[in-house]
Design an enzyme around this catalytic site. Sequence first.
Site, PDB file in Angstrom:
ATOM      1  N   CYS A  69       0.826  -1.208   0.000  1.00 28.10           N
ATOM      2  CA  CYS A  69       0.000   0.000   0.000  1.00 28.10           C
ATOM      3  C   CYS A  69       0.865   1.266   0.000  1.00 28.10           C
ATOM      4  CB  CYS A  69      -0.998  -0.023   1.154  1.00 28.10           C
ATOM      5  SG  CYS A  69      -2.405   1.102   0.878  1.00 28.10           S
TER       6      CYS A  69
ATOM      7  N   ASP B 210      -3.432   1.373   9.961  1.00 27.86           N
ATOM      8  CA  ASP B 210      -4.620   2.220  10.111  1.00 27.86           C
ATOM      9  C   ASP B 210      -5.083   2.218  11.553  1.00 27.86           C
ATOM     10  OD1 ASP B 210      -4.547   1.117   7.207  1.00 27.86           O
ATOM     11  OD2 ASP B 210      -5.653   3.015   7.154  1.00 27.86           O
TER      12      ASP B 210
HETATM   13  O1  LIG Z   1      -1.051   7.241   7.897  1.00 24.63           O
HETATM   14  P1  LIG Z   1      -0.277   6.630   6.780  1.00 24.63           P
HETATM   15  O2  LIG Z   1       0.982   5.987   7.245  1.00 24.63           O
HETATM   16  O3  LIG Z   1      -0.046   7.588   5.620  1.00 24.63           O
HETATM   17  O4  LIG Z   1      -1.198   5.475   6.122  1.00 24.63           O
HETATM   18  C1  LIG Z   1      -1.584   4.343   6.880  1.00 24.63           C
HETATM   19  C2  LIG Z   1      -2.414   3.393   6.085  1.00 24.63           C
HETATM   20  O5  LIG Z   1      -3.499   4.057   5.418  1.00 24.63           O
HETATM   21  C3  LIG Z   1      -3.768   3.355   4.206  1.00 24.63           C
HETATM   22  O6  LIG Z   1      -5.134   3.069   4.074  1.00 24.63           O
HETATM   23  P2  LIG Z   1      -6.067   3.708   2.910  1.00 24.63           P
HETATM   24  O7  LIG Z   1      -5.295   3.767   1.617  1.00 24.63           O
HETATM   25  O8  LIG Z   1      -6.519   5.073   3.405  1.00 24.63           O
HETATM   26  O9  LIG Z   1      -7.252   2.748   2.806  1.00 24.63           O
HETATM   27  C4  LIG Z   1      -2.899   2.122   4.198  1.00 24.63           C
HETATM   28  O10 LIG Z   1      -3.510   0.999   4.772  1.00 24.63           O
HETATM   29  C5  LIG Z   1      -1.706   2.632   4.984  1.00 24.63           C
HETATM   30  O11 LIG Z   1      -0.862   1.605   5.464  1.00 24.63           O
END
Ligand SMILES: O=P(O)(O)OC[C@H]1O[C@H](OP(=O)(O)O)[C@H](O)[C@@H]1O
Length: 317
Positions: A130, A199
């Site tokens: 991701c 998350d």
């Molecule tokens: O806070 P930061 O480290 O940037 O992101 C944390 C997490 O948020 C994202 O979720 P999504 O793409 O919003 O569903 C991913 O799962 C990623 O690991």
Amino acid sequence: MDERVHPEVRRIADEIDTMEIRGAATIADAVARALRTQAEESDAIDPGAFRGELRAAARTLYETRPTAVSLPNALRYVLRGMSSTTVEGLRQNVVESADEFCARLDRAQADLGHVGANRLRDGDVIMTHCHSTDALACVEAAVEQGKHIEAIVKETRPRNQGHITASELHEMGVPVTLIVDSAARRYLNDVDHVLVGADAVAADGSVINKIGTSGLAVNARDRGTPIMVAAQTLKLHPGTMTGHTVDIEMRDTDEVIDDETLAELGNPTVKNPAFDVTPPRYVDAIVTERGQFPPESIVILMRELFGEGTTEPWVEP
Ligand SMILES: O=P(O)(O)OC[C@H]1O[C@H](OP(=O)(O)O)[C@H](O)[C@@H]1O
């Protein structure tokens, strides 16, 4: 829709819902700024009306996505500062809390990056899943320390956030190899660390992150590759200390397959969970701005930060 909610707050809520604004830390920053706008633009005539407006705005933001705990944690931080007895004072409270929150977020990510960078050695190869700003902060700090880091980046179906990771790593000067998700095990032998974000982190040290993280972690453990989770303390889920579980978001099937192709296949059921849970035994370290922790000890930090419980300031009293 509650008419008291400012159009800018609604726009931000919509963009979180459709994932134009995404990533747990970025979402937290956006909701703090949204509450700031609601407070600044409010024409409430008394403190009760002002509080009601802010609560309505917080509820609109809260109801967008259920899993990333940074969202309610941000709302709590900003709203708990409302102590004044006048509208002007309350407005000031919210603006100051929101500014303080956003500044702390930036600082925490930079501090976390330095802790995470210490785990990375010159010449290491990482595998990512991701796109996580917390995880990339660790790589950025390592690169700034003069370490050469290479990355194997999983594309991360269905939304391909791995492409964002590939592009940001490229900008840092990190050589990138992009792979499809199912090729991860094949390349784990070439990797020194799996590096992912989170998350939410539960009190037992479980890590809730993008769907596919748990399978990657199990495979990495099987190959002896360490798994490092970069998660500032904003990702710690206070409700899990009192027995609550983390709600896993199910997203629309059209992220997985378009209607026409689905019909050609005979309209099978499609499931699209956005996140999964990685048990603590598959995680080597949770890297926060307060240092790194084995997952089993994260509850000690949670007790220190949250006490034994938290409030839900978006709920009507
Ligand atoms: O806070 P930061 O480290 O940037 O992101 C944390 C997490 O948020 C994202 O979720 P999504 O793409 O919003 O569903 C991913 O799962 C990623 O690991």
